[in-house]
Design a protein around this motif. Structure first.
Motif, PDB file in Angstrom:
ATOM      1  N   THR A 222      41.816  32.403  34.234  1.00 25.59           N
ATOM      2  CA  THR A 222      42.279  33.108  35.431  1.00 25.59           C
ATOM      3  C   THR A 222      41.214  34.129  35.797  1.00 25.59           C
ATOM      4  N   ASP A 223      41.083  34.434  37.075  1.00 25.20           N
ATOM      5  CA  ASP A 223      40.080  35.402  37.476  1.00 25.20           C
ATOM      6  C   ASP A 223      40.491  36.802  37.030  1.00 25.20           C
ATOM      7  N   THR A 224      39.541  37.733  37.036  1.00 24.56           N
ATOM      8  CA  THR A 224      39.823  39.082  36.544  1.00 24.56           C
ATOM      9  C   THR A 224      40.673  39.862  37.549  1.00 24.56           C
ATOM     10  N   PRO A 225      41.501  40.812  37.071  1.00 29.42           N
ATOM     11  CA  PRO A 225      42.322  41.616  37.989  1.00 29.42           C
ATOM     12  C   PRO A 225      41.484  42.349  39.033  1.00 29.42           C
ATOM     13  N   SER A 226      40.341  42.916  38.639  1.00 30.90           N
ATOM     14  CA  SER A 226      39.506  43.640  39.601  1.00 30.90           C
ATOM     15  C   SER A 226      39.010  42.717  40.701  1.00 30.90           C
ATOM     16  N   SER A 227      38.570  41.526  40.325  1.00 30.85           N
ATOM     17  CA  SER A 227      38.084  40.574  41.319  1.00 30.85           C
ATOM     18  C   SER A 227      39.204  40.137  42.261  1.00 30.85           C
ATOM     19  N   LEU A 228      40.398  39.920  41.707  1.00 27.99           N
ATOM     20  CA  LEU A 228      41.533  39.500  42.534  1.00 27.99           C
ATOM     21  C   LEU A 228      41.944  40.598  43.508  1.00 27.99           C
ATOM     22  N   VAL A 229      41.969  41.861  43.043  1.00 26.87           N
ATOM     23  CA  VAL A 229      42.319  42.967  43.939  1.00 26.87           C
ATOM     24  C   VAL A 229      41.284  43.101  45.050  1.00 26.87           C
TER      25      VAL A 229
END
Length: 522
Positions: A222-229
């Motif tokens: 899964t992509d990182t939370p920072s990248s998704l935000v």
């Protein structure tokens, strides 16, 4: 808009709870395995360059020079721009790809970049294994470079953003562990393959195996939370945090801090990340270390020694198989040091390892320079080849010192060269900062791999004294200017710069002129 960076308050760094879950461990394991492709290539290139069937097909002039070697010319046997280009062409492509990746990762995320890197590296491995001429070999090397450039830009960011703060150093250092493991595996394959006339094709073709590992593994990330935000997927970011942090963690607090850091970054976007980093005083420490870390990492001399260690060992008198075995021992020493240093990174901090490793590398390089200057070419025993003109005890001493030098790097600059750049940048310049780190490192790797054999020919033993001097400079620089970053959450990293005796004048002055700079937790 007024310039500024996110500078958290002077309060303690946030602790979001949670632990090292199976999900975050497996995610970081897959991302760190991106180091395999880089490490395998480093190990394979130097070993293949020492295989006579490979030299006979692509570089026959090297074999003629070995047969005609004269006493006093031991350093120049492998001085060939074409042979250097076989190694260095990869880095031109890798440096360019890492800069492109910094743009693409903002739109597609870290996972997509790792998938692209794995696919390109596999294509390059297939082409080099099937090469029938030098042009085909170089094109294949450039495809390998594109794969390394993409993967090395995304993987460290993925590791830093996904790891819990208290485990970030050890998990991010995993990329160096896999890089070193890749070197060792490649050296073992070279040693076994050298017995066959087609062994060089096997060595080059098996580079596709780590490419498959990183590609298939990235499919399940899964992509990182920072990248998704940053890409507007807050719900997916919260789900990702729950998955990797566990039920006991305060994921809502961490998500709020990430969102505030991203929002502050967006408010300060008024001319592009590079312009902000280059012109704002608050980003001065980040700019300095974005350049200093990759430059110093390359100037340790470990990269070129890893590539060309079989050729260096042949220069001091080892035979072809013994030189390849020396490269295996060198890779094992590096890996052992990496394993031993991993738990220390987050216990004793970054600066302790930088200092200890720097002193060890400096002493070893100076000793190698002395032995080669005093003893190479002085062997007078009758019937011994001129190119093997160092007495065996001194040749063994060069091997031992090279291993100790590599171990010093493996315990310090090796892992920390990935850890520190991945954690020090604010979110708005994080992709650019990592891209600069990777592209500068790869660009210098191109310069060094293209020039090392010529440098060895002209400067002889002074080549190693040159690297020892640089290690002394970088060790002092790190001791004075790098703040300790162990255990600090990424969103609170501004605190360490604001408290540093030197950098606070830049960070705090810039913060006073901007409305941005409120604590993410406040």
């Amino acid at each position: 808009m007024a310039g500024g960076v996110v500078v958290p308050s002077d309060g303690p760094a946030a602790d979001y709870g949670g632990g090292l879950t199976l999900s975050v461990f497996m995610s970081c394991l897959v991302a760190a395995s991106g180091g395999l492709i880089f490490g395998y290539d480093i190990g394979i290139s130097g070993g293949v360059s020492a295989m006579e069937p490979f030299l006979r097909r692509f570089f026959p002039h090297i074999l003629r020079r070995m047969a005609e070697a004269q006493k006093g010319n031991e350093y120049c046997i492998y001085d060939s721009q074409a042979l250097s280009a076989f190694t260095s062409s990869l880095y031109v492509a890798a440096a360019a790809a890492s800069l492109v990746a910094s743009r693409v990762t903002g739109a597609l995320g870290r996972q997509a970049i790792m998938l692209m890197g794995g696919a390109l590296f596999f294509a390059g491995a297939a082409l080099t294994a099937a090469a029938v001429n030098l042009a085909m070999l170089i094109v294949g090397r450039m495809l390998l470079g594109f794969g390394i450039g993409f993967t090395n830009q995304a993987a460290p960011l993925f590791l830093a953003e996904m790891s819990p703060p208290r485990w970030r150093g050890a998990l991010t250092a995993g990329i160096q562990f896999f890089l070193t493991l890749g070197i060792l595996i490649a050296n073992l394959i070279n040693y076994a393959a050298a017995r066959h006339s087609w062994g060089w094709r096997l060595s080059l073709g098996l580079a596709g195996a780590p490419a498959v590992v990183i590609f298939v593994g990235a499919l399940f990330l899964t992509d990182t939370p920072s990248s998704l935000v940053m890409r507007g997927h807050a719900d997916r970011a919260r789900a990702a945090l729950l998955r990797v942090r566990g039920a006991d963690a305060d994921v809502d607090a961490e998500l709020r801090d990430i969102a505030k850091a991203v929002e502050a970054a967006r408010q300060s976007e008024d001319g592009g990340a590079f312009r902000r980093m280059a012109t704002r005083r608050g980003y001065r420490p980040h700019l300095v270390f974005a350049v200093a870390v990759p430059v110093f990492t390359q100037l340790t001399g470990v990269i070129v020694l890893s590539f060309f260690s079989p050729l260096v060992f042949r220069t001091v008198g080892f035979g072809s198989n013994a030189a390849l075995m020396g490269a295996v021992i060198l890779g094992a020493a590096n890996l052992a040091a990496q394993i031993l240093s991993t738990p220390i990174i987050d216990r004793y901090g970054r600066k302790v390892l930088f200092a200890a490793g720097g002193v060890q590398m400096m002493v070893c390089q100076a000793a190698i320079a002395w032995i080669m200057g005093a003893k190479l070419g002085k062997q007078q025993q009758s019937g011994e080849a001129a190119a093997a003109a160092m007495a065996r005890p001194y040749a063994v001493a060069v091997l031992v010192l090279t291993c100790l030098h590599s171990a010093g790097f493996g315990a310090s600059w090796g892992p920390l060269g990935w850890v520190v750049p991945s954690e020090i940048f604010p979110v708005d310049i994080r992709s650019l900062g990592q891209a600069m780190n990777v592209s500068i490192s790869l660009g210098l790797a191109f310069v060094q791999t293209q020039s090392f054999l010529a440098m060895l020919c002209r400067f002889k033993y002074a080549t190693f004294a040159y690297y020892a001097a640089w290690v002394a400079v970088m060790t002092v620089f790190i001791a004075i200017f790098l703040p300790e970053t162990k255990g600090v959450p990424l969103e609170s990293m501004g605190t360490v710069w604001a408290k540093h005796w030197y950098w606070k004048r830049f960070v705090n002055d810039d913060g006073k002129s901007s409305k941005i700079g409120q604590s993410p937790s406040g």
